[in-house]
Enzyme design. Structure first.
Site, PDB file in Angstrom:
ATOM      1  N   LYS A 112      14.144  91.565  39.443  1.00  0.00           N
ATOM      2  CA  LYS A 112      14.638  90.463  40.371  1.00  0.00           C
ATOM      3  C   LYS A 112      16.023  90.658  40.230  1.00  0.00           C
ATOM      4  O   LYS A 112      16.758  90.310  38.866  1.00  0.00           O
ATOM      5  CB  LYS A 112      14.325  89.162  40.139  1.00  0.00           C
ATOM      6  CG  LYS A 112      14.964  88.071  41.015  1.00  0.00           C
ATOM      7  CD  LYS A 112      14.285  86.624  40.799  1.00  0.00           C
ATOM      8  CE  LYS A 112      13.127  86.485  41.707  1.00  0.00           C
ATOM      9  NZ  LYS A 112      13.151  85.521  42.568  1.00  0.00           N
ATOM     10  N   ASP A 157      11.327  74.470  41.958  1.00  0.00           N
ATOM     11  CA  ASP A 157      11.129  75.167  43.119  1.00  0.00           C
ATOM     12  C   ASP A 157       9.890  75.441  43.424  1.00  0.00           C
ATOM     13  O   ASP A 157       9.571  76.807  43.922  1.00  0.00           O
ATOM     14  CB  ASP A 157      12.256  76.403  43.053  1.00  0.00           C
ATOM     15  CG  ASP A 157      12.610  76.805  44.522  1.00  0.00           C
ATOM     16  OD1 ASP A 157      12.301  76.048  45.249  1.00  0.00           O
ATOM     17  OD2 ASP A 157      13.053  77.641  44.517  1.00  0.00           O
ATOM     18  N   GLY A 189      10.664  91.723  47.988  1.00  0.00           N
ATOM     19  CA  GLY A 189      11.279  90.258  48.184  1.00  0.00           C
ATOM     20  C   GLY A 189      12.667  89.909  48.441  1.00  0.00           C
ATOM     21  O   GLY A 189      13.210  90.837  47.815  1.00  0.00           O
ATOM     22  N   GLY A 239      14.894  86.445  48.055  1.00  0.00           N
ATOM     23  CA  GLY A 239      14.876  85.009  47.999  1.00  0.00           C
ATOM     24  C   GLY A 239      16.485  84.544  47.801  1.00  0.00           C
ATOM     25  O   GLY A 239      17.264  85.408  47.855  1.00  0.00           O
ATOM     26  N   GLY A 240      16.373  83.395  47.649  1.00  0.00           N
ATOM     27  CA  GLY A 240      17.732  82.567  47.475  1.00  0.00           C
ATOM     28  C   GLY A 240      18.381  83.040  46.371  1.00  0.00           C
ATOM     29  O   GLY A 240      19.763  83.192  46.107  1.00  0.00           O
ATOM     30  N   PHE A 241      17.860  83.505  45.425  1.00  0.00           N
ATOM     31  CA  PHE A 241      18.472  83.976  43.984  1.00  0.00           C
ATOM     32  C   PHE A 241      18.934  85.417  44.100  1.00  0.00           C
ATOM     33  O   PHE A 241      19.459  85.946  42.961  1.00  0.00           O
ATOM     34  CB  PHE A 241      17.549  83.640  42.795  1.00  0.00           C
ATOM     35  CG  PHE A 241      17.778  81.959  42.668  1.00  0.00           C
ATOM     36  CD1 PHE A 241      18.984  81.407  42.976  1.00  0.00           C
ATOM     37  CD2 PHE A 241      16.494  81.423  42.204  1.00  0.00           C
ATOM     38  CE1 PHE A 241      18.621  79.762  42.857  1.00  0.00           C
ATOM     39  CE2 PHE A 241      16.217  80.064  42.261  1.00  0.00           C
ATOM     40  CZ  PHE A 241      17.369  79.344  42.434  1.00  0.00           C
ATOM     41  N   GLY A 242      18.400  86.099  45.059  1.00  0.00           N
ATOM     42  CA  GLY A 242      18.444  87.762  44.842  1.00  0.00           C
ATOM     43  C   GLY A 242      17.326  88.456  45.567  1.00  0.00           C
ATOM     44  O   GLY A 242      16.458  87.620  45.950  1.00  0.00           O
ATOM     45  N   VAL A 253      14.598  91.371  45.104  1.00  0.00           N
ATOM     46  CA  VAL A 253      13.396  91.909  44.021  1.00  0.00           C
ATOM     47  C   VAL A 253      13.008  93.326  44.600  1.00  0.00           C
ATOM     48  O   VAL A 253      12.531  93.543  45.663  1.00  0.00           O
ATOM     49  CB  VAL A 253      12.099  90.997  44.013  1.00  0.00           C
ATOM     50  CG1 VAL A 253      11.102  91.201  43.212  1.00  0.00           C
ATOM     51  CG2 VAL A 253      12.473  89.393  44.220  1.00  0.00           C
TER      52      VAL A 253
END
Ligand SMILES: *[C@@H]1O[C@H](CO)[C@@H](O)[C@H](O)[C@H]1NC(C)=O
Ligand SMILES: *[C@@H]1O[C@H](CO)[C@@H](O)[C@H](O)[C@H]1NC(C)=O
Ligand SMILES: *[C@@H]1O[C@H](CO)[C@@H](O)[C@H](O)[C@H]1NC(C)=O
Ligand SMILES: *[C@@H]1O[C@H](CO)[C@@H](O)[C@H](O)[C@H]1NC(C)=O
Ligand SMILES: *[C@@H]1O[C@H](CO)[C@@H](O)[C@H](O)[C@H]1NC(C)=O
Ligand SMILES: *[C@@H]1O[C@H](CO)[C@@H](O)[C@H](O)[C@H]1NC(C)=O
Length: 905
Positions: free
Chosen positions: A625, A723, A605, A607-610, A612
């Site tokens: 993550k 979120d 995966g 996402g905006g935060f990093g 996975v």
């Protein structure tokens, strides 16, 4: 500058006063409406303190500004201008002193306001200047007031939802002339009108199209909200159309209520087959705009006639088949902002239409995002109280901490990311203070430095100073304090955590020595001896203290080291103890992580935060993550926050197994969810995508709701997810749904940029449009996002359509509800295989969740109950066709009354 508001309002009537009857009706309306100014605050700046009058042209009641501000001086514009301008523009308040001067005006927080400030220089000071200065709204810069022509007024207007029970309008001196202000007008608008996804609205244009009045502007009481409507030049070849029979009483109005006098004129393209184009070039192509287009049919159409047109925005379809009705106002707007190098609305008649497009009025606003938060309210209350107790005469006005350049003299603040500024320094040294040390000081709970030296403070050093846990410097030197110093302060000072200065307070003593002094009192000594011995004792005490302090500071060093060693021992002990209780290791090094993920072999995966990665710990699959380095670098509380989150356990929350915490390599290790996220299954993008039945969908919705309900009500303090979205709802091998990424906004407080912005916490389309106005995300913001997810589950439509008919999913569903056809709303791939009542219930619930007014949104507890009921109804259909008595099924009611019609789809 436009719009002007000279006192020519009555003159405007002439084209419309067709008969004396009309005129009388108008006067009557004026009388009635003049009473209805409950939502108005009209302030004539610089007017005498007792001024309170009704303007003879508009019927608006103005009051003096004396009760809203303490500074500035009253001035009057040159007399020629008094003939052309309304009375509230005749005087001004001018500010020769102070960097910033502020009005404090009480309003209702959370309510929607039009706020207008008016300026007419009128050479009031005889200097014939063209001053310019800044206008602030509380802690934020609003605009620069620029006077080009002394004889012309300028207006600055916003539509804004204040987050406090007052607003502060400030005039800031920037060194280009003396600030002044002529009047302030505040109008309460309907809460549901002019809603934005973020930010407030700044006036850009408000056009009365087709009007033959080219000088002034219509306002109250033509307009119940006192908006200024004036002529605009779009440089197009248009023909005006007018129908004087359109009057306020005859018009069917909804929420926006453009005035009848504005709606009674319209424009059409001079060439009947050409499109009607309204366009403008923004100064900056990133400027975000909202527009409100007002239509009404201007003539009574014959049966063979039809007026119908499509509205294009920048070449894309924006609204289709608008067909204005006679005497009905349609207001068309989009729920989200738009931008462009050029912004171009094009109204194009449809094939069936026999008449060209028309439009009566357009309002255009630019988004202005007031991002700086107010100073923490508790600190503001405390400092205001301190100000009044000590009658501080410095220019302490407006927000204490912001903007930073206007920080109150004697204060210093901390500016935490995504949180309210806090006062950390209070320096009232040499300020002529007298009386006691004020208890309000203890309410400044983040205070680190307190300097009250060189004043005439008397009485004791109060105990409440010991409550200030962060206090590092306390300077009380050179006052008249007496009694003993609270022992806790002395202790702190001895330990070295507080720098305490109390010298030159003749009657003050350290706790232990006070008895000595009292003993002395018992002896009969002449005052002279007493004072001499007093001085001697003081000298001795000071010397002793000084040597003690020197010795202490050396001892302190060793003591600190011992303390630290002990700490380390105990921490290790705790960790061992923890790991005994919980065999799983929780903290992983970066090299562990490399092994676990097999050198980041498999991405599952992004996402905006990093990113996975898939990993294995003892053959158990895990999701690792890796947080993007920029987002967490230097974030010291990381470990604390993660440890807290590891304690949160619920069957509908993905559990956090461990983490790694090295300077740039920070990661979170979660349980692995075999079936990916909800979004992938809805969109069919998962490689083993499962088709989700209505029952599956309700179960997933229920799982997610339970998880969120736990975060809100089961955790103390509540955790706001911030979120919630369909990609954050993960499914395990049994298709049980779990919410992931909760608490991430605490771990990752910022996107690493310099902007203190809550935009990063949340995803466009899921983000509560109300958040910006309330300045903090609340539980109800999660409810909004959950409502959007529920709409996705029901409809399987994109949250924000990228196709031609742009728009938010909630708008789309809202417009479909009106058709009353549930099959048009629910995902067509279900082919009607669902209980209709169950589906309506889900739709109704989702629409309540996405209400613009957070108060109208249900709580997560209520949502859980409602989804259970919808599930029970569906189960009753699929199993046994009998209602399970454990669930009570309420009659389903659907609100078909859609306030937002018509809307852009
Ligand atoms: C608008 O919202 C505010 C805050 O939620 C509320 O106090 C006020 O009554 C609302 N006004 C109207 C007209 O509904
Ligand atoms: C200023 O405005 C007045 C009134 O609109 C106008 O007559 C005058 O010419 C203007 N002066 C300048 C210098 O533009
Ligand atoms: C034109 O009008 C007819 C009859 O009202 C309708 O059947 C047809 O769909 C319309 N065409 C368009 C393009 O709207
Ligand atoms: C305010 O605090 C900041 C950071 O703590 C410091 O850098 C700054 O010098 C202080 N300003 C004043 C006026 O004391
Ligand atoms: C307080 O202000 C005075 C000057 O106004 C300064 O000398 C003193 O160092 C300040 N105290 C603190 C704690 O910053
Ligand atoms: C003490 O305050 C007075 C005015 O209140 C001032 O004149 C004097 O300079 C100050 N002394 C010190 C040491 O700051």
């Amino acid at each position: 500058m436009f719009p002007k508001s000279p006192n020519m309002e009555l003159v405007y009537l002439s084209p419309y006063t067709m008969s004396i009857t009309f005129f009388i009706a108008f006067l009557f309306a004026l009388l009635i409406q003049a009473q209805d100014q409950s939502g108005f605050i009209s302030i004539d700046c610089g007017a005498p303190a007792d001024a309170n009058y009704t303007d003879s042209d508009t019927g608006i009641k103005y009051i003096s500004d004396a009760n809203f501000i303490n500074t500035g001086v009253s001035k009057t514009v040159v007399s020629e201008l008094q003939r052309t301008y309304q009375r509230h523009m005749w005087t001004a308040r001018s500010f020769p002193d102070g960097k910033r001067n502020c009005y404090n005006i009480n309003i209702t927080r959370g309510s929607n306001y039009l706020i207008r400030t008016n300026f007419l220089y009128g050479n009031y000071d005889g200097l014939n200047e063209s001053p310019n200065f800044d206008l602030h709204l509380g802690p934020n810069r609003w605009d620069t007031v620029t006077i080009y022509n002394a004889s012309e007024d300028v207006n600055y207007e916003i539509i804004h939802v204040p987050s406090l029970d007052y607003i502060q309008i400030c005039l800031a001196d920037t060194g280009h002339g003396r600030p002044f202000i002529s009047s302030i007008e505040i109008r309460n608008l309907k809460n549901i009108t002019y809603a934005t996804q973020f930010g407030s609205l700044q006036y850009y244009k408000r056009c009365d199209l087709g009007t033959n009045e080219t000088v002034g502007a219509y306002r109250y009481n033509y307009d119940v909200y006192d908006r200024f409507w004036a002529v605009c030049d779009f440089n197009q070849d248009w023909t005006s159309v007018v129908n004087e029979l359109i009057t306020a009483d005859s018009l069917g109005q909804k929420n926006y209520k453009p005035p009848a006098v504005v709606m009674s004129t319209a424009v059409k393209p001079a060439n009947a087959s050409a499109p009607l184009v309204i366009s403008w070039d923004p100064e900056d192509e990133n400027d975000q705009f909202y527009a409100y287009l007002h239509f009404t049919e201007i003539q009574v159409l014959a049966a063979s006639q039809k007026r119908e047109f499509n509205i294009m925005l920048n070449g894309e379809s924006w609204y289709e088949k608008e067909s204005p009705q006679y005497l009905h106002v349609d207001t068309i707007y989009s729920p989200s902002a738009f931008s462009g190098k050029e912004v171009k609305f094009s109204l194009e008649m449809t094939k069936n239409s026999t008449l060209p497009p028309i439009i009566s009025a357009i309002e255009i606003y630019k988004v202005i995002d007031f991002q700086q938060l107010n100073t923490f309210q508790g600190d503001v209350d405390a400092i205001i109280s301190i100000q009044s107790v000590y009658e501080v005469t410095r220019d302490w006005q407006g927000d204490p901490c912001s903007p930073v350049a206007y920080l109150w003299h004697g204060l210093n603040c901390s500016y935490p990311v995504n949180d309210f500024p806090r006062i950390i320094t209070l320096n009232l040294s040499s300020s002529g203070l007298s009386g006691k040390i004020d208890p309000s000081i203890s309410k400044l709970t983040m205070l680190e430095n307190l300097d009250l030296s060189n004043n005439s403070l008397n009485d004791e050093v109060p105990d409440f100073l010991t409550q200030l846990q962060h206090l590092k410097i306390l300077n009380l030197e050179n006052n008249n304090l007496s009694g003993s110093i609270p022992s806790a302060l002395v202790e702190k000072s001895k330990k070295g955590s507080l720098s305490l200065s109390v010298a030159q307070n003749p009657y003050l003593c350290e706790s232990g020595q006070c008895n000595m002094k009292e003993d002395k009192k018992n002896n009969i000594v002449t005052p002279l001896v007493a004072s001499i011995s007093g001085v001697l004792i003081l000298l001795v005490v000071v010397t002793i203290l000084w040597t003690l302090k020197r010795r202490k500071s050396r001892e302190k060093l060793t003591a600190l080291m011992v303390e630290r060693d002990q700490n380390q021992i105990s921490r290790q002990y705790i960790e061992q103890y923890d790991s005994l209780r919980q065999p799983k290791k929780q903290i992983y090094s970066y090299s562990d992580v490399l092994k676990i993920t097999n050198n980041f072999n498999t991405i599952i995966g992004k996402g905006g935060f990093g990113t996975v990665y898939l990993g294995y710990i003892d053959d158990t699959p895990v999701a690792v993550k890796m947080l993007s380095p920029s987002s967490v670098r230097g974030y010291q509380q990381f470990q604390t926050e993660v440890k807290l989150l590891m304690r949160v356990h619920h069957k509908n929350l993905t559990s956090l197994i461990g983490y790694c915490n090295e300077e740039t390599n920070k990661c979170l290790i979660y349980e692995y969810m075999a079936n990916g996220n909800l979004q992938e299954h809805l969109s069919g993008k998962h490689n083993k995508s499962k088709f989700l039945s209505w029952e599956d969908r309700l179960r997933i919705a229920l799982d997610a709701a339970l998880g969120l309900e736990y975060l809100h009500n089961g955790c103390k303090p509540p955790i706001i997810h911030r979120d919630v979205k369909s990609t954050n709802i993960l499914l395990n091998e049994h298709f049980q749904a779990k919410l992931s990424d909760f608490g991430l906004s605490k771990i990752i407080p910022t996107d690493g940029g310099s902007h203190v912005s809550t935009v990063v916490a949340g995803t466009l389309g899921y983000l509560d449009p109300h958040y910006s106005t309330s300045s903090r995300l609340t539980e109800k913001s999660d409810v909004y996002s959950f409502g959007v997810v529920l709409l996705e589950i029901i409809t399987n439509q994109p949250v924000i359509a990228r196709t031609q008919d742009k728009g938010h999913i909630s708008e789309k569903v809202n417009s479909l509800i009106a058709t009353g056809d549930i099959n048009g709303i629910v995902d067509s791939r279900l082919e009607g295989d669902f209980d209709i009542n169950s589906a309506w219930k889900a739709v109704e619930l989702a629409m309540n969740c996405v209400s613009l007014n957070p108060n109208e949104r249900p709580t997560m507890s209520v949502i859980v109950v409602e989804i259970k009921a919808a599930l029970a109804t569906e189960l009753a259909r699929t199993y046994g066709r009998g209602v399970d008595p454990r669930y009570s099924v309420e009659p389903v009611s659907v609100n078909l009354d859609t306030e937002f019609m018509p809307l852009a789809r």
